[in-house]
Motif scaffolding. Structure first.
Motif, mmCIF file in Angstrom:
data_model
loop_
_atom_site.group_PDB
_atom_site.id
_atom_site.type_symbol
_atom_site.label_atom_id
_atom_site.label_comp_id
_atom_site.label_asym_id
_atom_site.label_seq_id
_atom_site.Cartn_x
_atom_site.Cartn_y
_atom_site.Cartn_z
ATOM 1 N N CYS A 68 18.494 -12.739 -16.795
ATOM 2 C CA CYS A 68 17.442 -13.533 -16.158
ATOM 3 C C CYS A 68 16.056 -13.157 -16.657
ATOM 4 C CB CYS A 68 17.475 -13.335 -14.649
ATOM 5 S SG CYS A 68 18.997 -13.876 -13.872
ATOM 6 N N CYS B 282 15.861 -8.122 -8.078
ATOM 7 C CA CYS B 282 16.400 -8.058 -9.442
ATOM 8 C C CYS B 282 16.574 -6.616 -9.920
ATOM 9 C CB CYS B 282 15.494 -8.822 -10.408
ATOM 10 S SG CYS B 282 15.171 -10.496 -9.831
ATOM 11 N N CYS C 274 19.931 -14.914 -3.646
ATOM 12 C CA CYS C 274 19.569 -15.479 -4.946
ATOM 13 C C CYS C 274 20.658 -16.462 -5.373
ATOM 14 C CB CYS C 274 19.434 -14.377 -6.002
ATOM 15 S SG CYS C 274 19.136 -15.064 -7.640
ATOM 16 N N ARG D 184 19.817 -8.666 -14.386
ATOM 17 C CA ARG D 184 18.374 -8.715 -14.621
ATOM 18 C C ARG D 184 18.033 -9.012 -16.083
ATOM 19 N NH1 ARG D 184 19.436 -3.446 -14.498
ATOM 20 N NH2 ARG D 184 19.789 -3.459 -12.270
ATOM 21 N N CYS E 76 20.134 -5.737 -9.367
ATOM 22 C CA CYS E 76 21.084 -6.800 -9.724
ATOM 23 C C CYS E 76 21.436 -6.639 -11.200
ATOM 24 C CB CYS E 76 20.438 -8.164 -9.487
ATOM 25 S SG CYS E 76 21.456 -9.527 -10.052
HETATM 26 S S1 SF4 Z 1 18.376 -10.764 -11.726
HETATM 27 FE FE1 SF4 Z 1 18.734 -12.943 -11.722
HETATM 28 S S2 SF4 Z 1 20.587 -13.230 -10.580
HETATM 29 FE FE2 SF4 Z 1 19.863 -11.188 -10.132
HETATM 30 S S3 SF4 Z 1 18.627 -11.408 -8.296
HETATM 31 FE FE3 SF4 Z 1 17.250 -11.567 -10.001
HETATM 32 S S4 SF4 Z 1 17.122 -13.740 -10.435
HETATM 33 FE FE4 SF4 Z 1 18.905 -13.431 -9.138
#
Ligand code: SF4
Lengths: 290, 687
Positions: free
Chosen positions: A256, A247, A27, A253, A250
């Protein structure tokens, strides 16, 4: 001009690693947030937090025990440190029975790093153990303390499998015994929970050239991203991964707008072992400040 | 040893450049980089080496090992723990050690100090609990870096106090006793704070033959930069390593030594020159050919007590100075901002400007940043730390924490609840937040009522959207009570932030600064849990409350931007003068604020410890007299002023404020020196 200076300075300071490149591959936005902007975002990465942490700690202790053994501390001194935790004790027993490693002749470099330049930036590989064979070969060992054994294809797809042998082939000039040919390098993922089932990759000149092309392409992409960013605004958002499953594991999240609750995973196989020491690479303990 | 060299000279004489070139030459000769140890007193001083290996002509290989003695000690202890744990007397040597940060060491000491405070032993001095803890940790650190026992620390402090009033020796004894009890606690629980790490390293690991053999196999070349900022135990280490090395390069700045307060021993480190085959004295390039060089040599002479006509500047030193004098503080700030704006307008990059003060309080820092930003000039500030609880985002999290744990019985005032709601519920302005808090919050029980039962007119006034978000937050907090026993404090904070407060529509959604601050809060909670409760807890509610109390007591410090981030920004740099020096950064223009203030001349008030007396070079049986204090201050001022001037390329801008905050005219020692420099005929002060 100030932004240009910032971008150039960032590139000149940053040391790329398999984990940061893997982040970019997974990502681009995550790479931007973690490394370019060094933006902490204190949401839970994955659950259950305490179990995951315990598992990571056990992995660290295993790495440390092996390191101690490789620097020559007597087994009798080490054994008690593995006792008391059944998983760790089993891993340690498996390590002690790993005859292919113990019989392998050559100089051992545990927890060893090499850095090379590629596309004008630095690329680091941090080896759990590097064995330099007397006949000129080199074996890279990487311990993976996973509960599950991912298929070979998963390992093959990881950037670590490209970066580690590539950096050794390029940066091993001053190693004892001189530089290593790509064709003399092997990389072995060894999982103490699955000791009889390691994953081995034999390197070659062809593979070296393919990896160089692939890594260069990835780095050029990052350069381009930085150039576009700097011509607009330093905070312009890089593309979010189209694979929204990532996500769940991550921490960004919420930033985003990709969900609220962390996914469940004890192993890091889902993975992003984010390497917080990439900047400048200083690894000291805290010091008393002014 | 094939070659050993000692290079000494002032800042700007190319010493570090020579050290980097030395390393580069070793690498060109085929020396593996992993065999080179680069020892620096602080991580920030390792930056030139890190930058050097980022240059395109740097050979590939292992990254340079740039490390402080603390780093080396920690690594060594971590790896060789099984060899030393038993001998060093730890109760459970088969258990891995836990490394304490400054912060986590404070948590532990905090548990021990309460009883002492209650006994009234510190009543004779005005000192807060956090100061007792920090200064006691400082006494432990001073003992470790000098190789003193705690008995020696106590004896030195009491002897140096002499026969001044008798209330102080019991205070020193109490602090050393606290240190002893802390050390015993560490030994009991395998805890290693900074001082214990250094102590174990020096007293045990360096005496371990297997470590010595490993070290000799690992490192063949030593480069020690900024030796003058390093501590006596580093000299011991260098002597210990010496015979196993092929080459050594020791680098020393004769006019620096800014870390005396942290135990640096410039004079002791200079003696390492005797070990070396070659000793090289360097001078700054083009000495006395520029007004700045003339300024530094004239200031040095004046601070050494010379008269102006004895200092013989070859060029008028005043050419490197500009002075603006104001009556009041705000005018001075205006004047400085005007001058910076003029410089930037004329083409000076903001990153080439530093604004320096001996201490940089919050109000001055914010005022300068705001005023510069009004003129479109970015500014970054560096202060070592400030209490995390003073950050608004952290405050909001802590307030919500008390609401999530009603059984603690800590009920925040309505104002705090209103402030938290205003921060975390995006559409709320202060008035509506206040209205909402007053209606839904019951300070008696610490509970939050539902938005749904508020009268429709009031709901409308507060807005339905805010109400929706409030309900989401409230439900989350209520539901959390189920999870509270199994959730440690970091988990609570992370979940609250990630699942609610940073979600779209909430106040922290895209608030990157809040993200930074709360990340520090979460990190501190995580360390708290890992260090104080390594085996977990049956019920986390009580440990979470303990954590909350520590934050409220100000024992947690917020870190600011990392040095890397700071230096990447083309922004005016605001910092305390010593912080600037320790960054070893050179700028075109420096502004020295309030040079009339005597703070430039004073040292930190530390009634429980003493940086000069707790030094190996200080005679153990000597009383600390007023004369010694005077000379120490004069020496510190000399080092400070010369260090600053040598880190300036174009001009030093002095800002004088005639009236201090207390309304009295200011004529501190630094100002007296400057006046003598600018008006040689003026009467000479007593500095
Ligand atoms: S939450 Fe945002 S930074 Fe994390 S993997 Fe998903 S899109 Fe990428």
């Amino acid at each position: 001009m100030a932004v240009e200076r910032t971008r150039t300075a960032w590139l000149s300071q940053f040391v790329f690693s398999q984990s940061s490149l893997q982040d970019f591959a997974d990502c681009e936005r995550r790479f931007q947030l973690r490394y370019v902007e060094a933006q902490p975002w204190p949401a839970v990465q994955s659950e259950p937090l305490l179990e995951r942490e315990l598992h990571a700690e056990r992995g660290d202790r295993f790495h440390r025990l092996v390191h101690r053994h490789q620097v020559g501390i007597e087994l009798s001194e080490l054994a008690p440190y593995a006792a008391g935790d059944p998983d760790l004790a089993a891993w340690w027993d498996a390590y002690l029975s790993f005859v292919d490693l113990h019989r392998l002749p050559g100089q051992r470099l545990p927890e060893f790093s090499l850095v090379t330049e590629l596309e004008g930036v630095r690329l680091v590989a941090k080896y759990d153990l590097l064995v330099l064979e007397p006949a000129g070969g080199a074996v890279i060992f990487d311990w993976k303390t996973y509960h599950t054994r991912p298929p070979r294809a998963w390992f093959e797809s990881r950037l670590q499998t490209r970066v580690y042998p590539y950096v050794l082939a390029r940066a091993g000039r001053n190693l004892p015994g001189g530089p290593r040919d790509a064709s003399s390098i092997r990389m072995l993922y060894w999982l103490p929970a699955f000791p009889a089932d390691p994953v081995e990759f034999v390197y070659s000149q062809d593979r070296f050239e393919q990896d160089e092309a692939a890594l260069s392409a990835l780095l050029s992409q990052i350069r381009q991203r930085l150039a576009v960013t700097s011509s607009t605004a330093i905070t312009a958002t890089w593309p979010l991964t189209p694979d929204e499953r990532r996500c769940r594991f991550c921490e960004y999240r919420s930033l985003c707008a990709r969900g609220d609750v962390a996914g469940i995973a004890v192993d890091e196989v889902i993975d992003s072992d984010f390497d917080s020491s990439s900047l400048l690479g200083l690894s000291d303990v805290e010091e008393v400040g002014f | 040893m094939n070659r050993s060299r000692f290079i000494e000279g002032p800042a700007g004489s190319g010493k570090t450049t020579a050290a980097i070139e030395h390393v580069h030459a070793l690498l060109r000769d085929g020396v593996p980089a992993e065999q080179i140890l680069i020892l620096v007193p602080a991580r920030s001083l390792g930056t030139p080496f890190q930058r050097a290996q980022a240059t395109p002509d740097w050979p590939p290989g292992a990254p340079l090992d740039v490390v402080t003695l603390g780093g080396l000690a920690r690594r060594g202890i971590e790896l060789f723990w099984p060899l030393i744990a038993r001998r060093a007397g730890f109760r459970d040597p088969l258990r891995e050690p836990r490394f304490l940060t400054l912060e986590t060491a404070q948590y532990y000491m905090n548990r021990l100090v309460a009883e002492q405070i209650r006994s009234g032993v510190y009543d004779s001095i005005s000192v807060r609990r956090s100061q007792i803890i920090r200064q006691t940790l400082d006494n432990l650190a001073k003992a470790a870096v000098n190789g003193f026992t705690l008995e020696e620390v106590e004896a030195r402090l009491i002897t140096a106090w002499g026969d001044r009033h008798s209330s102080r020796p019991p205070v020193y004894r109490a602090s050393v006793d606290l240190a002893r009890r802390f050390r015993a606690l560490c030994q009991e629980n395998n805890l290693l704070d900074f001082s214990y790490q250094i102590d174990l390293y020096a007293r045990h690991l360096l005496r371990e033959p297997q470590y010595r053999a490993w070290f000799a196999g690992q490192y063949r070349h030593l480069v020690a930069d900024n030796l003058e900022e390093n501590v006596p135990v580093v000299a011991d280490f260098i002597r210990w390593a010496w015979d196993a090395l092929d080459t050594a390069l020791l680098v020393y700045d004769r006019d620096a030594g800014y870390r005396v307060f942290l135990g640096a021993d410039p004079s002791g480190m200079a003696e390492l020159a005797d070990l070396c085959q070659e000793v090289e004295h360097r001078e700054p390039a083009g000495v006395s050919e520029t007004p700045l060089n003339a300024l530094s040599s004239t200031l040095a002479a004046l601070l050494d007590g010379a008269r102006v006509d004895e200092s013989e500047p070859s060029i008028e030193p005043g050419l490197a100075l500009s002075v603006q004098t104001h009556r009041f503080f705000p005018q001075m700030v205006d004047g400085v901002v005007d001058e910076i704006a003029a410089l930037v307008e004329a083409g000076t990059p903001p990153g080439e400007i530093a604004v320096l003060a001996p201490l940089l309080g919050d109000s001055l820092r914010f005022e300068l940043i705001d005023r510069l930003e009004e003129r479109g000039i970015r500014a970054v500030s560096h202060r070592p730390s400030r209490a995390l609880r003073d950050e608004p985002a952290a405050r909001a999290m802590l307030t919500l924490m008390t609401l999530a744990y009603p059984d603690w019985g800590i009920h925040p005032p309505v104002l705090d609840v209103a402030d938290a709601l205003q921060q975390v519920i995006e559409p709320l302005d202060p008035i509506r937040a206040w209205l909402l808090a007053q209606i839904v919050y019951r300070p008696g029980s610490g509970s939050l009522g539902s938005f749904d039962v508020i009268k429709p007119g009031m709901q409308e006034r507060i807005s339905y959207r805010s109400g929706e978000q409030y309900e989401r937050l409230r439900s989350w907090l209520l539901a959390f009570s189920e999870d509270a026993p199994t959730s440690p404090p970091d988990h609570f904070l992370s979940r609250l932030f990630g699942e609610v407060l940073s979600q779209p529509g909430f106040g922290f959604h895209a608030d990157l600064e809040a993200g930074r601050v709360i990340a520090e809060l979460v990190e501190s909670a995580r360390k708290f849990r890992q260090v104080l409760h390594p085996d977990g807890a049956d019920d986390w509610r009580e440990p979470t409350r303990e954590y909350y109390t520590l934050v409220q007591e100000g024992l947690l410090a917020a870190q600011y931007l990392s040095s890397w981030q700071m230096e990447q920004q083309d922004a005016v740099f605001l910092a305390p003068a010593y912080t600037f020096l320790m960054r070893n950064r050179v700028v075109d223009h420096q502004f020295w604020l309030d040079v009339g203030s005597s703070v430039w001349w004073e040292r930190l008030e530390q009634p429980l410890t003493h940086p000069y007396v707790l030094a190996r070079s200080y005679p153990a049986d000597q009383i600390w007299t007023d004369d010694l204090e005077f000379y120490a201050r004069r020496d510190a001022l000399r080092r400070l002023v010369l260090g600053l001037v040598r880190r300036c390329r174009e001009r030093v801008h002095l800002a004088v404020c005639n009236l201090g905050e207390s309304g009295y005219e200011q004529r501190g020692p630094l100002l007296q020196i400057i006046q003598r420099l600018l008006q040689p005929q003026a009467s000479e002060g007593d500095v």
